[in-house]
Design a protein around this motif. Structure first.
Motif, short mmCIF file in Angstrom:
data_model
loop_
_atom_site.label_atom_id
_atom_site.label_comp_id
_atom_site.label_asym_id
_atom_site.label_seq_id
_atom_site.Cartn_x
_atom_site.Cartn_y
_atom_site.Cartn_z
N LYS A 91 3.27 3.83 -3.43
CA LYS A 91 2.49 3.34 -2.29
C LYS A 91 3.21 2.17 -1.61
O LYS A 91 3.24 2.06 -0.39
CB LYS A 91 1.10 2.88 -2.76
N ALA A 92 3.85 1.30 -2.43
CA ALA A 92 4.58 0.17 -1.88
C ALA A 92 5.77 0.64 -1.04
O ALA A 92 6.02 0.13 0.05
CB ALA A 92 5.05 -0.73 -3.00
N LEU A 93 6.50 1.63 -1.57
CA LEU A 93 7.66 2.16 -0.84
C LEU A 93 7.22 2.72 0.52
O LEU A 93 7.86 2.49 1.54
CB LEU A 93 8.37 3.24 -1.66
N LEU A 94 6.14 3.49 0.48
CA LEU A 94 5.64 4.11 1.72
C LEU A 94 5.25 3.05 2.73
O LEU A 94 5.45 3.22 3.94
CB LEU A 94 4.44 5.00 1.41
N LYS A 95 4.70 1.93 2.24
CA LYS A 95 4.23 0.88 3.13
C LYS A 95 5.41 0.12 3.75
O LYS A 95 5.42 -0.19 4.93
CB LYS A 95 3.33 -0.08 2.34
#
Lengths: 411, 240
Positions: A91-95
């Motif tokens: 989720k962090a990477l996508l954000k």
């Protein structure tokens, strides 16, 4: 005596010893055939793997838990469980990386799924709502689950087309409830048929929201791997670098050697698989080559016997004017003719077998190319002539050096 | 000029340092068109002499002049060349290639020459015709009688138009009637001008020649003209 006449007279000699010539050829036939089949089936299998990977899309980036290994497969692919990669990372990477247009973590398991009396053993896959976008998967009926349903660990399930057929036949599965591991799930959709991709039958599985799978079905908090879609192929490398930086930061890793994750693009995965399959192909070809050597020894054996048996003939040929070189050439032409004919038969049989394998594989639904390279055919021809030359030279020399007087007296 | 001239010819075999003398101090000449029998008991060295004269073997000492050319020290390839061009052999054991037609057997010496295919064919047929075997061209040796086999061998010896035909006990494996036919053919060939050297241990066979060289223990012990020559007559009619 010119070469053409030599070949013609050798044809007669071979014709006179049909059974023996055919048996001698057999070794070469099998050897060349084995080489052709191994090379062709190897190339076909490689094409299958390539097609599988290409069907997943070329601008995909995968993240695997565990140390990177450029040459070999990642540890997680060898069945070692590493628990360091979490969905929060994904989720962090996508954000934080704008060029990643979609991404999902994966967890997998196998379970018996039942609907009333109907049961089927199948795989379940826990993914996030962006799965359909990452893998270009289409929903046939109903819908895929949403991010809200994912966050709420809802008990919804989307069936693969095979599972839907197995459990429900002609009936409409939507809004029915199936049991996975004693838990009831509501069916909200059925996936469109996809065939095999990534060496896995994509239709014989069911999809549940990632958290649901982690908590309810598996009782874990990590993911086995993640896939991301990059907006276009040029951004793949920069996206991968950013992913490395962010993941190191999140996992508090100071230098790349200590990475507990591994970011790869499909292209890199391809390279790794190609290097493995190439090594395998070479190994199999080496084994096939042994058959050729055995065939060559057979040739030498028969040619030595032929020299022995035709000692008088050699003596006579010398008495009527044959030079030593005429005799050498005669026996060499004979062994080369036998191996070349054997080689050509081997090539034809090899092509036929490879073609049959490809057809059967295609019948079974694999994306298998029938590949016969010209180089395989040329190598087959050259090798069979080479074997004839190599294993024919000793008998031919022995024949040419016979003393004509002794040879004529030979019983 | 003599066709064959042999001066002080010695031949010895060396086998693991053991020297076995076979021929010693031979001197003789053979003119073109002669019919000479080399006669001697077995072990006398007559076969060895024939092998040297027929370029199958090399002499140890002395000189061998063939058609004005010293051929004492030829290499293997040069010997093969001489065999191909200048001599023809008829052996006691026929030495025909099995499972090979009569015609192909006769063509054999010609395939080691530069002759054209057509010429080879016509010469071979002519040679077979001269020994009365036109009707057997496509037969294989196993379908022939002993006499017919030897006539094929004679045709093969003839086909390259050699300066000398060597016949090594040509009647040794034949019944008397077939043997007579063979001797008659050899005599006729000689009448036509061929030089023939016959090797035999039988006095009767040797007497079909015009001249006899007697060999004993490797030495020439006699060189005489045959007075009461045996003429093999009428036998040829039996062929046809």
């Amino acid at each position: 005596m010119n070469l053409f006449e030599q070949i013609r007279s050798v044809w007669k000699i071979i014709g006179r010893n049909k059974v023996r010539s055919i048996l001698t050829m057999l070794g070469i036939v099998i050897g060349v055939m084995a080489v052709i089949v191994v090379m062709s089936v190897g190339a076909g299998a490689q094409s299958l793997i390539l097609n599988q990977i290409k069907s997943m899309g070329s601008n995909l980036v995968g993240v695997l838990p565990g140390q990177a290994d450029e040459k070999g497969p990642p540890a997680s692919a060898m069945g070692i469980v590493i628990t360091t990669l979490k969905d929060d990372d994904i989720k962090a990477l996508l954000k934080e990386i704008p060029s990643l247009t979609a991404g999902t973590g994966y967890v997998k398991g196998a379970e018996t799924i039942s609907w009333g009396d109907q049961k089927t053993d199948t795989n379940f896959t826990g993914v996030s709502a962006q799965y359909t976008e990452v893998e270009d998967a289409k929903v046939e009926f109903g819908r895929f689950f949403t991010e809200e349903e994912e966050r709420a660990s809802t008990r919804v399930v989307v069936l693969g087309s095979t599972v839907a057929k197995d459990l429900f036949g002609d009936q409409d599965p939507l809004d029915k409830q199936i049991k996975i591991k004693k838990t009831l799930f509501n069916i909200i959709g059925v996936m469109k048929e996809r065939g095999t991709s990534g060496m896995q039958n994509q239709d014989n599985q069911v999809f549940v929201p990632l958290y649901t799978a982690q908590k309810l079905l598996l009782g874990i908090d990590y993911i086995s791997f993640a896939r991301f879609k990059v907006d276009n192929a040029e951004d793949v490398n920069s996206a991968m670098e950013q992913m490395n930086v962010i993941l190191r930061d999140r996992h508090k890793i100071d230098k790349p050697e200590n990475d507990d994750f591994n970011v790869r693009s499909t292209a890199q995965g391809l390279d790794a698989i190609m290097s493995i399959t190439n090594a395998l192909k070479m190994f199999l070809a080496a084994i096939a080559a042994i058959a050729l050597i055995v065939g060559g020894v057979g040739i030498m054996n028969i040619m030595l016997a032929a020299v022995q048996e035709r000692t008088r003939e050699i003596g006579l040929r010398k008495a009527v004017g044959a030079k030593n070189s005429d005799i050498t050439v005669q026996f060499l032409v004979e062994s080369i003719t036998i191996t070349l004919i054997g080689g050509i038969i081997g090539i034809i049989l090899g092509i036929f077998i490879s073609y049959s394998v490809a057809k059967v594989a295609q019948q079974m639904g694999y994306n298998w190319d029938f590949v016969i390279s010209i180089s395989a055919i040329i190598i087959g021809c050259i090798v069979s002539v080479g074997v004839g030359l190599l294993f024919g030279i000793a008998p031919a020399r022995r024949a040419s050096l016979l003393d004509p007087i002794e040879a004529l007296r030979h019983e | 000029m003599a066709l064959i001239e042999v001066v002080d010819l010695d031949k010895e075999y060396v086998n693991e340092e053991v020297v076995t003398p076979v021929l010693h101090g031979l001197n003789f000449k053979i003119e073109k068109g002669e019919f000479v029998a080399i006669m001697g008991p077995s072990g006398s060295g007559k076969s060895t002499l024939m092998h040297i004269l027929g370029f199958l073997d090399k002499l140890s000492k002395g000189k061998f002049v063939f058609d004005g050319k010293d051929v004492s020290t030829l290499t293997d390839d040069e010997l093969a060349e001489m065999r191909s061009k200048s001599v023809g052999f008829v052996f006691q054991a026929f030495n025909l290639l099995p499972r090979t037609t009569v015609l192909e057997n006769v063509i054999l010496p010609l395939i080691y020459t530069k002759m054209s295919e057509k010429e080879r064919m016509s010469k071979s047929k002519a040679a077979l015709s001269s020994v009365g075997l036109d009707h057997r061209l496509q037969f294989v040796p196993s379908q022939l009688s002993g006499g017919e086999k030897q006539r094929v061998a004679i045709a093969r010896a003839l086909v390259n138009e050699p300066a000398v035909i060597f016949a090594d006990e040509p009647t040794g494996n034949l019944d008397s009637k077939s043997g007579l036919q063979v001797m008659q053919i050899l005599q006729e060939l000689n009448e036509e001008g061929h030089t023939i050297i016959l090797v035999t241990h039988e006095k009767y066979t040797a007497e079909h020649a015009k001249r006899i060289l007697r060999i004993r223990d490797g030495e020439l012990v006699g060189d005489e003209i045959v007075n009461n020559r045996q003429i093999a007559n009428g036998a040829k009619e039996l062929i046809k």
